[in-house]
Design a protein around this motif. Structure first.
Motif, PDB file in Angstrom:
ATOM      1  N   PHE A 166      47.283  36.945 -11.583  1.00 53.55           N
ATOM      2  CA  PHE A 166      46.100  35.780 -12.340  1.00 53.55           C
ATOM      3  C   PHE A 166      44.981  36.524 -12.431  1.00 53.55           C
ATOM      4  O   PHE A 166      44.494  36.499 -10.798  1.00 53.55           O
ATOM      5  CB  PHE A 166      46.123  34.122 -12.442  1.00 53.55           C
ATOM      6  N   ALA A 167      44.111  36.915 -13.208  1.00 55.46           N
ATOM      7  CA  ALA A 167      42.817  35.968 -12.944  1.00 55.46           C
ATOM      8  C   ALA A 167      42.016  35.484 -12.716  1.00 55.46           C
ATOM      9  O   ALA A 167      41.904  34.294 -14.289  1.00 55.46           O
ATOM     10  CB  ALA A 167      41.763  37.094 -13.692  1.00 55.46           C
ATOM     11  N   SER A 168      41.261  35.245 -11.647  1.00 58.94           N
ATOM     12  CA  SER A 168      41.218  33.635 -11.347  1.00 58.94           C
ATOM     13  C   SER A 168      39.753  33.792 -10.330  1.00 58.94           C
ATOM     14  O   SER A 168      40.437  34.601  -9.438  1.00 58.94           O
ATOM     15  CB  SER A 168      41.753  32.270 -11.627  1.00 58.94           C
ATOM     16  N   ARG A 169      39.351  32.861 -10.251  1.00 60.83           N
ATOM     17  CA  ARG A 169      38.403  33.257  -8.870  1.00 60.83           C
ATOM     18  C   ARG A 169      38.720  32.945  -7.512  1.00 60.83           C
ATOM     19  O   ARG A 169      38.634  33.495  -6.452  1.00 60.83           O
ATOM     20  CB  ARG A 169      36.726  31.698  -8.643  1.00 60.83           C
ATOM     21  N   ARG A 170      40.216  31.611  -7.247  1.00 58.25           N
ATOM     22  CA  ARG A 170      41.114  31.633  -6.539  1.00 58.25           C
ATOM     23  C   ARG A 170      41.905  32.767  -5.647  1.00 58.25           C
ATOM     24  O   ARG A 170      41.592  32.876  -4.422  1.00 58.25           O
ATOM     25  CB  ARG A 170      41.745  30.692  -6.742  1.00 58.25           C
ATOM     26  N   THR A 171      42.040  33.599  -7.110  1.00 59.40           N
ATOM     27  CA  THR A 171      42.963  35.123  -6.267  1.00 59.40           C
ATOM     28  C   THR A 171      42.553  35.660  -6.099  1.00 59.40           C
ATOM     29  O   THR A 171      42.461  36.911  -5.636  1.00 59.40           O
ATOM     30  CB  THR A 171      43.803  35.243  -7.829  1.00 59.40           C
ATOM     31  N   LYS A 172      41.051  35.801  -6.711  1.00 61.07           N
ATOM     32  CA  LYS A 172      39.872  37.737  -6.070  1.00 61.07           C
ATOM     33  C   LYS A 172      39.949  36.717  -4.549  1.00 61.07           C
ATOM     34  O   LYS A 172      39.745  38.150  -4.286  1.00 61.07           O
ATOM     35  CB  LYS A 172      38.944  37.483  -7.337  1.00 61.07           C
ATOM     36  N   ALA A 173      39.456  35.249  -4.522  1.00 62.74           N
ATOM     37  CA  ALA A 173      39.509  35.652  -2.998  1.00 62.74           C
ATOM     38  C   ALA A 173      40.722  35.256  -2.456  1.00 62.74           C
ATOM     39  O   ALA A 173      40.625  35.809  -0.780  1.00 62.74           O
ATOM     40  CB  ALA A 173      38.831  33.900  -2.359  1.00 62.74           C
ATOM     41  N   ILE A 174      41.706  35.019  -2.579  1.00 57.07           N
ATOM     42  CA  ILE A 174      42.477  35.623  -1.481  1.00 57.07           C
ATOM     43  C   ILE A 174      42.834  36.833  -1.869  1.00 57.07           C
ATOM     44  O   ILE A 174      43.307  37.794  -0.568  1.00 57.07           O
ATOM     45  CB  ILE A 174      44.015  35.171  -2.298  1.00 57.07           C
ATOM     46  N   TRP A 175      42.450  37.569  -2.833  1.00 58.67           N
ATOM     47  CA  TRP A 175      42.726  39.562  -2.472  1.00 58.67           C
ATOM     48  C   TRP A 175      41.323  39.735  -1.756  1.00 58.67           C
ATOM     49  O   TRP A 175      42.057  40.362  -0.665  1.00 58.67           O
ATOM     50  CB  TRP A 175      42.194  40.163  -3.680  1.00 58.67           C
TER      51      TRP A 175
END
Ligand SMILES: [Zn+2]
Length: 348
Positions: A61-70
């Motif tokens: 999913f596009a989310s701040r949290r997922t981008k941080a994990i990426w």
């Protein structure tokens, strides 16, 4: 949607990788996970080593949290090498969510099927504050519980745009029968249908890997639903056709890397389980509709358990898929009831 015992299947890894880490599942192939804010709380993604760069499969999913994990993954297991290609198996948001971000922020090339790309981009652009009239009419025709429908009328519906990053123009098309090279292997592309139209799967010619997305999952059956987009779709028929076609190329030693749950071997067994489970559900349903029933009244024979609020929407679209399959196969009739719901009845 149903959890099934993993008879005949083997899971080489008992536990999934921790957040921000990767598990190597074959030479140059990394398995990682991203969280999802739903009952099915994770999606699997994969990175394949190209030497000086990576090809990744699916994005979360596009989310701040997922981008941080990426970003943690890029700096950690991906060793700071660039992601130059992103492959998306199908158009669902947990898979396509950050593809556009990887394209626009990192210059990655997007590869997916034409249908997956068109659906993703169309649905991302089609933002709705309240459900469209067509969606409400579709819910009514499915016999949605009146209380649920009353709530849905005024709520912001699930919007792709909320969980999928904007998708720039441009992608590279993958299609049935193509051979593609990534991660040091040649892969045959076989597209499946039913869970999502033109869903890509990848079958290695050089070892035993199959990248399956959600077309084939080990311990849950992929959700198969009908939506207002195409009310007369027959995804159950499409999905059974795909399973039977894949059964012709599946081997017991295939290591299946799916979009959810754990990698597994035992693919021929799994495909026959999935096929049998759907035939079982269809025959229970056929017995149940000896008197006319709307899709929303068919949860008991289909799911054999109670359906919570969080699952209601997925259960309803799956129920529509099953009754409509019986109707379109000529095994049931349907008539429009006074409340606007199609009711289905077994033919004698
Ligand atoms: Zn998924």
């Amino acid at each position: 949607m149903k959890d099934q015992p993993p008879q005949g299947l083997r899971y080489p890894w008992e536990n999934p990788p921790e957040e921000g880490t990767a598990t190597q599942v074959a030479p140059g192939v990394l398995w990682m996970r991203l969280p999802l804010p739903m009952k099915l709380d994770h999606v699997n993604i994969y990175a394949l080593d190209e030497g000086d760069s990576w090809t990744v499969v699916d994005t979360g999913f596009a989310s701040r949290r997922t981008k941080a994990i990426w970003r943690t993954l890029m700096d950690g297991p991906l060793q700071g090498k660039p992601i130059t290609r992103v492959i998306v198996t199908h158009h669902h948001p947990d898979h396509v969510g950050l593809a556009g971000w990887l394209q626009s922020e990192f210059g990655a090339e997007l590869l997916t099927t034409r249908t997956a790309w068109l659906f993703s981009r169309m649905l991302t652009l089609d933002e709705q504050a309240v459900p469209s009239d067509e969606s409400i009419a579709f819910y009514q025709s499915a016999g949605m519980d009146p209380e649920v429908l009353a709530r849905r009328r005024v709520e912001r519906p699930f919007n792709f745009a909320d969980v999928v990053a904007p998708m720039p123009l441009g992608f590279t098309r993958l299609k049935q029968g193509d051979v593609i090279e990534f991660g040091g292997r040649q892969w045959d592309i076989h597209t499946g249908n039913g869970h999502a139209p033109e869903h890509a799967t990848f079958w290695s010619r050089d070892d035993n890997l199959v990248i399956a997305g959600d077309q084939i999952l080990p311990s849950i059956s992929p959700n198969i639903g009908v939506y207002a987009t195409e009310p007369m779709a027959d995804p159950i028929g499409d999905w059974l056709e795909s399973c039977e076609r894949f059964a012709g190329i599946a081997r017991p030693d295939h290591l299946v890397l799916g979009g959810h749950k754990l990698p597994f071997t035992g693919l021929p067994m799994r495909l026959s389980q999935l096929i049998d489970n759907h035939h079982g559900a269809l025959s229970r349903l056929l017995a149940f509709i000896d008197t006319p029933k709307a899709a929303g009244e068919c949860f008991a024979p289909l799911f054999k358990r109670s359906i919570g609020d969080g699952e209601y929407g997925l259960a309803l679209v799956e129920a529509v898929a099953h009754v409509s399959h019986l109707y379109q196969s000529g095994l049931a009739t349907r008539t429009l009831r006074g409340d606007g719901a199609w009711v289905y009845q077994r033919k004698e």
